[in-house]
Motif scaffolding. Structure first.
Motif, PDB file in Angstrom:
ATOM      1  N   CYS A  70       0.835  -1.202   0.000  1.00 40.60           N
ATOM      2  CA  CYS A  70       0.000   0.000   0.000  1.00 40.60           C
ATOM      3  C   CYS A  70       0.875   1.259   0.000  1.00 40.60           C
ATOM      4  CB  CYS A  70      -0.968   0.005   1.176  1.00 40.60           C
ATOM      5  SG  CYS A  70      -0.199   0.071   2.802  1.00 40.60           S
ATOM      6  N   GLY A 113      -5.455   2.317  -3.071  1.00 37.00           N
ATOM      7  CA  GLY A 113      -4.181   1.649  -2.833  1.00 37.00           C
ATOM      8  C   GLY A 113      -3.352   2.257  -1.714  1.00 37.00           C
ATOM      9  N   CYS A 126      -2.368   3.257   2.200  1.00 37.19           N
ATOM     10  CA  CYS A 126      -2.527   2.644   3.527  1.00 37.19           C
ATOM     11  C   CYS A 126      -3.538   3.468   4.329  1.00 37.19           C
ATOM     12  CB  CYS A 126      -1.196   2.635   4.269  1.00 37.19           C
ATOM     13  SG  CYS A 126       0.128   1.757   3.431  1.00 37.19           S
ATOM     14  N   ILE A 128      -6.362  -0.848   3.384  1.00 44.33           N
ATOM     15  CA  ILE A 128      -5.993  -0.219   2.110  1.00 44.33           C
ATOM     16  C   ILE A 128      -7.177   0.580   1.575  1.00 44.33           C
ATOM     17  CG2 ILE A 128      -5.226  -0.639  -0.265  1.00 44.33           C
ATOM     18  CD1 ILE A 128      -3.982  -3.234   0.688  1.00 44.33           C
TER      19      ILE A 128
END
Length: 123
Positions: free
Chosen positions: A49, A64, A66, A81
């Protein structure tokens, strides 16, 4: 005056005696121990991520990135994610019924394929 002699009579009378008793033990009771409570940790994001958005809460995390909560993402946080919005109710079912745009954890959740947690997205 007449005197009469009676034969000897034996009478049995039950008698109950209460005596206090003190009991002393030589082995004190063992202390009980409580098992330790398990600690909970937040789910770890995938190592793939995009860093820099986790815990910010500013809603800027792209697909994508975190995240620890959906507030970190432009759309939604799925298992650590950020993901574009997807249709719920198909992830983990593995029945092949997930339409394009459905949330998925495996291609078996989808009619087509699962890429980055969304059905029908081709690499």
């Amino acid at each position: 005056v007449t005197t009469t002699t009676c034969p000897e009579v034996t009478v049995t009378v039950p008698v109950t005696v209460t005596v206090p008793v003190t009991v002393t033990t030589t082995n004190p009771p063992k202390p009980t121990t409580t098992p330790p409570k398990p600690t909970t940790t937040p789910p770890k994001p995938s190592p793939t991520c995009l860093a820099g958005y986790r815990g910010k809460g500013n809603g800027k995390g792209p697909d994508g990135a975190c995240c620890s909560h959906s507030d970190d993402c432009k759309d939604t946080c799925v298992k650590g994610i950020c993901r574009d919005r997807c249709l719920t109710g198909y992830e983990g079912k593995k029945n092949g019924k997930g339409p394009n745009g459905a949330c998925c954890s495996h291609s078996n959740d989808c009619k087509d394929t699962c890429v980055k947690g969304i059905c029908g997205v081709h690499p």
